[in-house]
Design a protein around this motif. Structure first.
Motif, PDB file in Angstrom:
ATOM      1  N   THR A   1       0.746  -1.023  -0.163  1.00  0.00           N
ATOM      2  CA  THR A   1      -0.042  -0.213  -0.042  1.00  0.00           C
ATOM      3  C   THR A   1       0.950   1.327   0.141  1.00  0.00           C
ATOM      4  OG1 THR A   1      -0.207  -0.130   2.554  1.00  0.00           O
ATOM      5  CG2 THR A   1      -2.025  -1.131   0.960  1.00  0.00           C
TER       6      THR A   1
ATOM      7  N   GLU B   1       1.595   4.126  -3.244  1.00  0.00           N
ATOM      8  CA  GLU B   1       1.382   5.460  -3.232  1.00  0.00           C
ATOM      9  C   GLU B   1       2.622   6.314  -3.433  1.00  0.00           C
ATOM     10  OE1 GLU B   1      -0.869   6.939   0.304  1.00  0.00           O
ATOM     11  OE2 GLU B   1      -2.179   5.218   0.275  1.00  0.00           O
TER      12      GLU B   1
ATOM     13  N   THR C   1      -8.861  -3.152   1.343  1.00  0.00           N
ATOM     14  CA  THR C   1      -9.741  -2.473   2.011  1.00  0.00           C
ATOM     15  C   THR C   1      -8.826  -1.164   2.502  1.00  0.00           C
ATOM     16  OG1 THR C   1     -10.395  -4.620   3.457  1.00  0.00           O
ATOM     17  CG2 THR C   1     -10.591  -2.700   4.382  1.00  0.00           C
ATOM     18  N   HIS C   2      -7.507  -1.007   2.566  1.00  0.00           N
ATOM     19  CA  HIS C   2      -6.862   0.013   3.093  1.00  0.00           C
ATOM     20  C   HIS C   2      -6.236   0.871   1.816  1.00  0.00           C
ATOM     21  CE1 HIS C   2      -7.141  -2.534   6.530  1.00  0.00           C
ATOM     22  NE2 HIS C   2      -7.006  -1.264   7.380  1.00  0.00           N
ATOM     23  N   SER C   3      -6.103   0.324   0.664  1.00  0.00           N
ATOM     24  CA  SER C   3      -5.426   1.362  -0.386  1.00  0.00           C
ATOM     25  C   SER C   3      -6.317   2.324  -1.006  1.00  0.00           C
ATOM     26  CB  SER C   3      -4.743   0.352  -1.555  1.00  0.00           C
ATOM     27  OG  SER C   3      -4.054   1.109  -2.449  1.00  0.00           O
ATOM     28  N   LYS C   4      -5.908   3.344  -1.302  1.00  0.00           N
ATOM     29  CA  LYS C   4      -6.570   4.486  -2.097  1.00  0.00           C
ATOM     30  C   LYS C   4      -6.487   4.038  -3.676  1.00  0.00           C
ATOM     31  CE  LYS C   4      -5.490   7.654   1.627  1.00  0.00           C
ATOM     32  NZ  LYS C   4      -4.597   8.630   1.967  1.00  0.00           N
ATOM     33  N   ILE C   5      -5.822   3.328  -4.019  1.00  0.00           N
ATOM     34  CA  ILE C   5      -5.318   2.791  -5.367  1.00  0.00           C
ATOM     35  C   ILE C   5      -6.085   1.579  -5.779  1.00  0.00           C
ATOM     36  CG2 ILE C   5      -3.559   2.115  -7.056  1.00  0.00           C
ATOM     37  CD1 ILE C   5      -1.730   3.878  -4.884  1.00  0.00           C
ATOM     38  N   SER C   6      -6.705   1.752  -6.909  1.00  0.00           N
ATOM     39  CA  SER C   6      -7.490   0.664  -7.391  1.00  0.00           C
ATOM     40  C   SER C   6      -6.658  -0.697  -7.637  1.00  0.00           C
ATOM     41  CB  SER C   6      -7.755   0.855  -8.976  1.00  0.00           C
ATOM     42  OG  SER C   6      -8.711   2.076  -9.077  1.00  0.00           O
ATOM     43  N   THR C   7      -7.547  -1.672  -7.113  1.00  0.00           N
ATOM     44  CA  THR C   7      -6.681  -3.004  -7.101  1.00  0.00           C
ATOM     45  C   THR C   7      -7.299  -4.014  -7.553  1.00  0.00           C
ATOM     46  OG1 THR C   7      -5.929  -2.367  -4.766  1.00  0.00           O
ATOM     47  CG2 THR C   7      -5.739  -4.609  -5.291  1.00  0.00           C
TER      48      THR C   7
END
Length: 149
Positions: free
Chosen positions: A103, A107, A138-144
């Motif tokens: 994560t 970023e 759940t925690h990343s702001k980036i598309s996964t």
């Protein structure tokens, strides 16, 4: 579209599929692919048994050397995959919890997409540590993108 993809690798069959999916997507989007392998000495608890020397403290230099060697083998295997696909991938080995490394690195590098396998090296480890892929989603702001085995 995506221009920078981070793919997590751990040597499992599923992470190999995730690497191939990242390459496939990157070819279509003319994106850069970066792969990361996380060395987490903390998963070994308070000690590790090495047959050649016996019980070792998990913070010892020998443990890091052993884990780094494992990481190099994983990266070598991944190089074979990316080389056979004819695609250049940037590889890194980082020390720490895989969940945090994935994560935070995504970023830092301003990745547009994280690609990760649904399961890693073993179901027992996943049950003990919690699912890395679930944490990242759940925690990343980036598309996964989760790649199934």
């Amino acid at each position: 579209m995506y221009s920078k993809i981070l793919v997590a690798v751990d040597g499992s069959e599923t992470s190999g599929k995730a690497l191939l999916k990242a390459i496939e997507l990157a070819e279509g989007w003319k994106a850069e692919v970066n792969a990361v392998y996380a060395i987490d000495p903390g998963i070994y608890g308070t000690s590790v048994v090495d047959p050649s020397v016996g019980v070792m403290d998990p913070t010892s230099e020998r443990i890091y050397k052993m884990l780094n060697e494992e990481g190099r083998k994983v990266i070598d295997k991944c190089h074979e995959i990316s080389d056979s696909a004819g695609f250049e991938v940037n590889y890194q080995i980082k020390i720490g919890d895989a969940r945090d490394i994935i994560t935070e690195l995504a970023e830092e590098m301003k990745a547009d997409l994280i690609v990760i396998g649904s399961t890693g090296k073993g179901i027992t480890k996943r049950l003990l540590l919690g699912s890395v892929s679930s944490y990242v989603v759940t925690h990343s702001k980036i598309s996964t993108l989760i790649v199934r085995g």
